[in-house]
Design a protein around this motif. Structure first.
Motif: not given
Length: 430
Positions: A328-330, A377-378, A373-374, A333-334, A304, A384
């Motif tokens: 596919e960052t989120k 806002k990247l 994670i939800w 992270l998940t 992040i 961040c």
């Protein structure tokens, strides 16, 4: 950053000439029709990167005109614009970057001016990194306290935790100084880092090296305050401290190296409280799982953090997991959150933890990480940073509270009382 070059063309003056065949020499009209001096307008925002200047096309807007006859003179009637492209090696920016201003508020504002650059160098005004380095030490201390024989007293736990915090503060500062020495030729060209003390030449590289030596000696003094076994466990971590800045240049996963570095404290609490990892298989398993859990956590929060510099890193050629997995960052992270919580639970099982730990530590980690994670806002730097800064307390604080509750539950025998009650109810039912 080089200052933009001011390019100016002289004003254009248009004259009226007699028609062909006239015997009169050319005469200038009584009035001149002037056009504004054209300017260079950049087609794109040009920024200076860490390695070199990109040559970008610039457009010269050159006004031209058409004429019609009025009597004996040609009169301009319509202005057109011709676009001529050229190139320049100079740098223009859409907005001027602010100059350095000494801190007027906070802790640093009370320090002598000569000390401020060194306080900035160790990020004394941004302690979140110290917290992230400290939490693994605190986790291992609280788990080891329940596994020590006899069980560690609250005073011993508090004293050990205080020493670990001092060590985290010192060694985090040393790590920041080493990082800035590695990046001293890159930081001046990145907007977020260009005003760091070495980058703006407030601290010379020579002075920074001497300062680093002083910090390492201070860290050694703190380390020697622990049992001797801690010295041998802690020494290998210096390799990761020194090489992490290099990892950003050679691998897309420097956050993994950072995780190996920042999570080292997950093993240190055990020898600090007299738990021999080599002789106690349950403690070794708990320490290994806790260490791996913290590595996953470090990669998660630093991914992040890396999104704050993702544009500058791409231009400079600096590698990061955020760049590698931007789309596919989120999802990444998940996955990291699942790994972290799973390994944290495994550490608790190996250490014989009770329901307070699993509900408090594992439950709060799942809740806080899922929310972060939800919500994060990247694409927004400020957002961040907010989640990175506060996530230390949301997740780290939740895990620490759960471990503290579990420690006191075992210290006062609450679990034993519950087990006795269950056994008594079972006997009565029989």
């Amino acid at each position: 950053m080089a200052s933009p070059r001011a390019v100016c063309l002289p004003s254009l003056a248009f004259c009226s000439y007699p028609l062909r065949g006239s015997s009169k020499p050319p005469q200038k009209t009584s009035s001149l029709w002037h056009f504004p001096s054209p300017r260079y307008t950049s087609t794109n925002s040009i920024q200076k990167t860490q390695h070199h200047l990109h040559t970008k096309p610039l457009v010269i807007r050159k006004p031209t005109t058409s004429f019609q006859t009025q009597g004996r003179h040609l009169v301009p009637t319509r202005v057109q614009t011709l676009s001529l492209t050229t190139t320049t090696n100079e740098v223009s920016t859409s907005r001027p970057l602010p100059a350095y201003t000494p801190p007027a508020t906070g802790l640093l504002s009370y320090l002598p001016k000569s000390v401020v650059p060194y306080a900035e160098l160790i990020r004394l005004d941004k302690p979140v990194g110290t917290y992230y380095l400290y939490f693994p030490c605190l986790f291992s201390t609280l788990i080891a306290a329940t596994m020590a024989t006899p069980m560690a007293s609250p005073l011993a736990v508090a004293g050990t935790a205080a020493l670990f915090f001092t060590g985290a503060l010192v060694m985090r500062g040393a790590g920041c100084t080493i990082n800035d020495l590695w990046d001293r030729n890159l930081d001046p060209h990145v907007e977020r880092t260009r005003l760091r003390p070495i980058a703006r030449k407030a601290v010379s590289p020579r002075a920074a090296v001497i300062f680093t030596g002083g910090q390492l000696l201070t860290g050694l003094a703190v380390l020697l305050s622990f049992p001797l076994e801690c010295f041998w466990y802690a020494t290998p971590s210096l390799l990761f401290v020194a090489t992490y800045p290099l990892a950003k240049r050679v691998t897309n996963y420097p956050q993994f190296v950072l995780g190996l570095t920042f999570s080292w404290g997950a093993m240190m609490g055990f020898p600090a409280l007299g738990v021999d990892l080599l002789a106690n298989q349950a403690a070794l398993t708990a320490a290994a799982c806790l260490y791996a859990s913290n590595v996953a956590w470090t990669i998660l929060y630093d991914m992040i953090y890396a999104h704050m510099d993702i544009k500058d890193d791409a231009k400079a050629g600096i590698k990061s997991i955020a760049l590698k997995h931007d789309k596919e960052t989120k999802a990444v992270l998940t996955g990291l959150a699942v790994v972290q919580i799973g390994l944290l639970a495994a550490s608790g099982v190996a250490a014989g933890m009770g329901p307070v730990f699993f509900a408090g530590s594992c439950g709060s980690a799942a809740l806080t990480l899922g929310t972060m994670i939800w919500k994060v806002k990247l694409k927004e730097v400020a957002n961040c940073w907010w989640w990175f800064k506060n996530g230390a307390w949301f997740t780290g604080g939740g895990i620490a509270l759960g471990l503290t509750g579990e420690y006191f539950a075992q210290l006062f025998g609450w679990h034993e009382e519950d087990e006795k009650s269950e056994e008594e109810r079972a006997l009565e039912s029989d």
